[in-house]
Design a protein around this motif. Sequence first.
Motif, mmCIF file in Angstrom:
data_model
loop_
_atom_site.group_PDB
_atom_site.id
_atom_site.type_symbol
_atom_site.label_atom_id
_atom_site.label_comp_id
_atom_site.label_asym_id
_atom_site.label_seq_id
_atom_site.Cartn_x
_atom_site.Cartn_y
_atom_site.Cartn_z
ATOM 1 N N VAL A 142 0.853 -1.192 0.000
ATOM 2 C CA VAL A 142 0.000 0.000 0.000
ATOM 3 C C VAL A 142 0.886 1.239 0.000
ATOM 4 O O VAL A 142 1.837 1.326 0.781
ATOM 5 N N TRP A 143 0.575 2.179 -0.872
ATOM 6 C CA TRP A 143 1.273 3.473 -0.870
ATOM 7 C C TRP A 143 0.254 4.593 -0.936
ATOM 8 O O TRP A 143 -0.751 4.497 -1.655
ATOM 9 N N GLY A 144 0.536 5.689 -0.238
ATOM 10 C CA GLY A 144 -0.263 6.898 -0.319
ATOM 11 C C GLY A 144 0.600 8.108 -0.064
ATOM 12 O O GLY A 144 1.664 8.013 0.564
ATOM 13 N N ARG A 145 0.155 9.254 -0.552
ATOM 14 C CA ARG A 145 0.897 10.498 -0.305
ATOM 15 C C ARG A 145 1.008 10.756 1.192
ATOM 16 O O ARG A 145 1.997 11.296 1.676
ATOM 17 N N SER A 146 -0.025 10.368 1.931
ATOM 18 C CA SER A 146 -0.014 10.479 3.388
ATOM 19 C C SER A 146 0.359 9.120 3.976
ATOM 20 O O SER A 146 -0.386 8.151 3.823
ATOM 21 N N THR A 147 1.521 9.076 4.623
ATOM 22 C CA THR A 147 1.939 7.830 5.267
ATOM 23 C C THR A 147 0.943 7.427 6.348
ATOM 24 O O THR A 147 0.671 6.235 6.542
ATOM 25 N N GLN A 148 0.385 8.407 7.035
ATOM 26 C CA GLN A 148 -0.604 8.125 8.076
ATOM 27 C C GLN A 148 -1.817 7.426 7.485
ATOM 28 O O GLN A 148 -2.313 6.432 8.037
ATOM 29 N N ASN A 149 -2.299 7.916 6.341
ATOM 30 C CA ASN A 149 -3.447 7.285 5.698
ATOM 31 C C ASN A 149 -3.101 5.889 5.184
ATOM 32 O O ASN A 149 -3.928 4.974 5.243
ATOM 33 N N ALA A 150 -1.890 5.727 4.672
ATOM 34 C CA ALA A 150 -1.468 4.408 4.183
ATOM 35 C C ALA A 150 -1.410 3.410 5.335
ATOM 36 O O ALA A 150 -1.833 2.252 5.186
ATOM 37 N N ARG A 151 -0.916 3.835 6.466
ATOM 38 C CA ARG A 151 -0.855 2.938 7.622
ATOM 39 C C ARG A 151 -2.246 2.597 8.131
ATOM 40 O O ARG A 151 -2.505 1.467 8.538
ATOM 41 N N ALA A 152 -3.137 3.592 8.106
ATOM 42 C CA ALA A 152 -4.513 3.337 8.546
ATOM 43 C C ALA A 152 -5.187 2.317 7.631
ATOM 44 O O ALA A 152 -5.890 1.412 8.098
#
Length: 317
Positions: free
Chosen positions: A156-166
């Motif tokens: 999983v990758w996202g611009r927001s690491t917090q959102n990716a972890r969630a």
Amino acid sequence: MLLIDAAYVHDLLTYRDCIPVMADAMQMLSSGTTEQMLRNILPLDHGRMFGIMAGTMGPGGAWGAKLVSVTPERADPSIPSHQGVVILFDPASGAPACQVEAGAVTAIRTASASAMATDRLARADAGVAAIIGTGEQAWHHALAMREVREISEMRVWGRSTQNARALADRLSQETDCPIVVSETVQQAVDGADMISTVTAAREPVLLADWVQPGAHINLVGSSFDGPREIDNALIARSRLFADSSASVRAQGAEFRHALKSGAISDAHLLGEIGEVLSGKIDGRVGADDITIYNSLGHVIQDIAAAALIFQKARAGA
């Protein structure tokens, strides 16, 4: 008229049931059985839009329309940016049969269509999946891919690491396969067999040099001529298939940009996924092919999904 809210949609519309329905709908679209309008987008104030789409499954089949409001900037971010309804008509009486919450239908049928394309275009031994993006479509694509392949690892990758972890935490609770949060897109797709781009990127986030031979890509995030998720070189390296060739030629940002730049010719768009499913054209022809399913989304998919929901609801499923 039956009113079906989002919670009921999630109860009735499973990926397992929706995937073959999407396959049938795409074959009907490619055979000319269905009729649909190109989407009409009416601009509103403050960057808002109102989308109107209508279509029919063909003689004796259901017909209807999807009405969607898009509000990118809103005071309450917990409210979805896309809200709307799918109206389904009874082919026997001509009367409105049901009104279905569009957000849930769109989320599930889009991921199911990508899973259907993945099942046909990805290598049989594909096991490593990469999800590029962290929104609702990322969640649904991650779950839908499990219906068509044995997933050994999900990145999983996202611009927001917090959102990716969630997202990874949620997926870890839902699945039994390892979920990895990647720091970069390149890291996420390194060695990945199945890649789904489900971002709101304006410029490419996935580049050709990062994708291994033999990978399959679901290109989902951009639904109109403007935002691009992948670069021209990746389009040029691929065997490219559309959900609808007419729509991709008219509104597919990645295809149109690559065509305009001279990176490809019009013939690079090989055809539609429905034609692959029916055996009219070849999909993957070699283990090292990079295949792309360009998903813009179509009201035929919404109508087919809504018809399945209506049948289940009427039967008391």
